[in-house]
Design a protein around this motif. Structure first.
Motif, PDB file in Angstrom:
ATOM      1  N   GLU A   4       0.823  -1.203   0.000  1.00  0.00           N
ATOM      2  CA  GLU A   4       0.000   0.000   0.000  1.00  0.00           C
ATOM      3  C   GLU A   4       0.865   1.264   0.000  1.00  0.00           C
ATOM      4  O   GLU A   4       0.544   2.249  -0.678  1.00  0.00           O
ATOM      5  N   LEU A   5       1.946   1.242   0.760  1.00  0.00           N
ATOM      6  CA  LEU A   5       2.856   2.394   0.762  1.00  0.00           C
ATOM      7  C   LEU A   5       3.426   2.635  -0.628  1.00  0.00           C
ATOM      8  O   LEU A   5       3.512   3.780  -1.099  1.00  0.00           O
ATOM      9  N   MET A   6       3.820   1.567  -1.296  1.00  0.00           N
ATOM     10  CA  MET A   6       4.419   1.706  -2.622  1.00  0.00           C
ATOM     11  C   MET A   6       3.372   2.062  -3.667  1.00  0.00           C
ATOM     12  O   MET A   6       3.654   2.818  -4.610  1.00  0.00           O
ATOM     13  N   MET A  49      12.750  14.105   6.832  1.00  0.00           N
ATOM     14  CA  MET A  49      12.083  14.413   5.563  1.00  0.00           C
ATOM     15  C   MET A  49      10.655  13.883   5.513  1.00  0.00           C
ATOM     16  O   MET A  49       9.850  14.317   4.696  1.00  0.00           O
ATOM     17  N   GLY A  50      10.357  12.928   6.368  1.00  0.00           N
ATOM     18  CA  GLY A  50       9.026  12.308   6.338  1.00  0.00           C
ATOM     19  C   GLY A  50       8.887  11.284   5.237  1.00  0.00           C
ATOM     20  O   GLY A  50       7.773  10.988   4.785  1.00  0.00           O
ATOM     21  N   THR A  51      10.016  10.719   4.804  1.00  0.00           N
ATOM     22  CA  THR A  51       9.996   9.700   3.754  1.00  0.00           C
ATOM     23  C   THR A  51       9.657   8.343   4.358  1.00  0.00           C
ATOM     24  O   THR A  51      10.363   7.870   5.257  1.00  0.00           O
ATOM     25  N   PRO A  52       8.593   7.686   3.904  1.00  0.00           N
ATOM     26  CA  PRO A  52       8.239   6.366   4.443  1.00  0.00           C
ATOM     27  C   PRO A  52       9.365   5.361   4.216  1.00  0.00           C
ATOM     28  O   PRO A  52      10.036   5.380   3.184  1.00  0.00           O
ATOM     29  N   LEU A  53       9.539   4.475   5.188  1.00  0.00           N
ATOM     30  CA  LEU A  53      10.610   3.481   5.125  1.00  0.00           C
ATOM     31  C   LEU A  53      10.043   2.081   5.269  1.00  0.00           C
ATOM     32  O   LEU A  53       9.336   1.787   6.235  1.00  0.00           O
ATOM     33  N   VAL A  54      10.361   1.245   4.308  1.00  0.00           N
ATOM     34  CA  VAL A  54      10.064  -0.185   4.384  1.00  0.00           C
ATOM     35  C   VAL A  54      11.397  -0.903   4.531  1.00  0.00           C
ATOM     36  O   VAL A  54      12.290  -0.732   3.697  1.00  0.00           O
ATOM     37  N   SER A  55      11.545  -1.658   5.597  1.00  0.00           N
ATOM     38  CA  SER A  55      12.782  -2.410   5.784  1.00  0.00           C
ATOM     39  C   SER A  55      12.560  -3.868   5.409  1.00  0.00           C
ATOM     40  O   SER A  55      11.450  -4.394   5.506  1.00  0.00           O
ATOM     41  N   MET A  56      13.624  -4.502   4.963  1.00  0.00           N
ATOM     42  CA  MET A  56      13.604  -5.934   4.666  1.00  0.00           C
ATOM     43  C   MET A  56      14.797  -6.537   5.399  1.00  0.00           C
ATOM     44  O   MET A  56      15.944  -6.374   4.974  1.00  0.00           O
TER      45      MET A  56
END
Length: 326
Positions: A40-42, A119-126
Motif C-alpha cells: 500500500e505504501l508503494m 524528511m518524512g519519507t516512508p521506510l520499508v525495511s527488509m
C-alpha cells in the motif's frame, strides 16, 4: 577428476539448493499484514521506490529496483554510503525507501534513519532480524529471516540473499497485478529486441497499403485477377465492391484448386472461385496476433480491413518475419 571429488561437488550443490529452497519456503509464513502495508505504501507513492543496501544486500537491492522499474513501479537504487556523501539529495518526501539488511543494524543504513525521519519519507525495511534498529525504525518491516545460510560456515550471504531476492520479486509482482500492468505496458519498458517487437509492433507498421494492395473489383475475369496476384507478389488478391468493401480473396492455393477443376480462367468470374470466409486482420492489431492467425489457419497472407470492412491493406508472413516478430 576422481569419482569421490565429483560426488563431493554434486553433494555440495544439492545441499546448497535444498537449503536455499527451504529458506524460500519459510518466507510463506512471513507474507502477512506487513506485506500488505508495504504494498500500500508503494502503491500510493507519488515519487519513486528508492532501494538501498550495503554489500550483498546492495547487489540484491539493485536487482529488485530494476525489477520494480520494469514492471510498472518507478524505482532506483541508491548506495547508502554514497547517500551520506551527497546522494541523499536523490531522495524526497514523495518517495518510499526500501532498505535491505540481513542484520538490520548495518551502520551505513542506520546513519540515514534520522534524515529519512526528518524528511518524512516512508521506510520499508527488509531484514532478517525483526528486532533490529532498522526494522524498529521502519514504517513496515518485511521479515526475511532464515534458519541458516547455505554456506557451511554460516557466514557467506547465500540463503539470506536468496530470500531477500524472492521477497523483492513478490513485491514487484503484487504491485504489477494491483496496477493492472499489461503486456503492452511491459513492452514500453523493454522496447529493444524481440520482446519489444512482439509487444509493440502493429499490423499497420508492416502492411502493404495504397497501390501495393493486391485488389480487383467484383466481376473481374479470373485471368485478369491472376495478373494482379502476380504483379503484387503477395500470392493473393483481394476482391472488393465499388465501395471497397472486402468480398473475398483469391490465393495461390485457390488457383491450384481451380486448375484441378479444369475451369476456363478466361471466361470465369473471380466471384465464382474466390474464398469469401477469409481470415482478416485489423490495422491496430498487434503483428504478433496476425502471426498467430496465420499459424492457426496455416496461411501466409491476410487482408487488412477497417471497421467498415473496407480493404485497406495486406500483410504477408514474410513481412512479419522480416520485422522480427516471429
Amino acid at each position: 577428476m576422481s569419482k569421490n571429488k565429483h560426488s563431493l561437488y554434486k553433494n555440495s550443490a544439492m545441499r546448497t539448493i535444498t537449503m536455499e529452497r527451504d529458506a524460500i519456503d519459510e518466507l510463506i509464513e512471513n507474507i502477512d499484514q506487513s506485506f500488505d502495508q508495504a504494498c500500500e505504501l508503494m502503491m500510493s507513492c507519488t515519487g519513486r521506490v528508492v532501494v538501498t543496501g550495503m554489500g550483498k544486500s546492495g547487489h540484491i537491492g539493485t536487482k529488485i529496483a530494476a525489477t520494480l522499474a520494469s514492471t510498472g513501479t518507478p524505482a532506483m537504487f541508491v548506495h547508502p554510503g554514497e547517500a551520506s556523501h551527497g546522494d541523499m539529495g536523490m531522495i524526497t518526501a514523495n518517495d518510499v525507501v526500501l532498505a535491505l539488511s540481513n542484520s538490520g543494524n548495518t551502520a551505513e543504513l542506520v546513519t540515514l534513519l534520522p534524515l529519512l525521519k526528518r524528511m518524512g519519507t516512508p521506510l520499508v525495511s527488509m531484514t532478517g532480524n525483526p528486532d533490529s534498529t532498522l526494522s524498529s525504525s521502519a514504517n513496515v518491516n518485511l521479515n526475511v529471516a532464515i534458519s541458516e545460510e547455505a554456506c557451511p560456515l554460516n557466514l557467506a550471504p547465500t540463503s539470506s540473499t536468496t530470500a531477500a531476492l524472492v521477497m523483492g520479486d513478490a513485491l514487484a509482482i503484487a504491485l504489477l497485478e494491483a496496477k493492472g500492468f499489461s503486456a503492452e505496458d511491459f513492452a514500453f519498458s523493454h522496447p529493444g529486441g524481440a520482446l519489444g517487437r512482439r509487444l509493440l509492433l502493429k499490423v499497420e507498421d508492416v502492411m502493404h497499403t495504397g497501390k501495393l494492395i493486391p485488389k480487383v473489383n467484383t466481376g473481374t475475369k479470373l485471368s485478369d485477377a491472376l495478373l494482379e496476384v502476380t504483379s503484387k507478389g503477395l500470392g493473393m488478391t483481394t476482391i472488393v465492391d465499388d465501395g471497397q468493401s472486402l468480398l473475398g480473396i483469391f490465393t495461390d492455393g485457390d488457383l491450384r484448386r481451380t486448375l484441378d477443376q479444369n475451369i476456363d480462367i478466361h471466361n470465369t468470374s473471380i466471384n465464382d472461385v474466390m474464398t469469401t470466409d477469409c481470415k482478416t486482420a485489423s490495422a491496430n492489431m498487434l503483428a504478433a496476433e496476425a502471426l498467430a492467425i496465420m499459424d492457426n489457419g496455416k496461411i501466409s497472407v491476410l487482408a487488412v480491413i477497417d471497421d467498415n470492412n473496407r480493404a485497406i491493406g495486406a500483410v504477408h508472413l514474410h513481412d512479419l518475419l522480416n520485422a522480427g516478430v516471429a
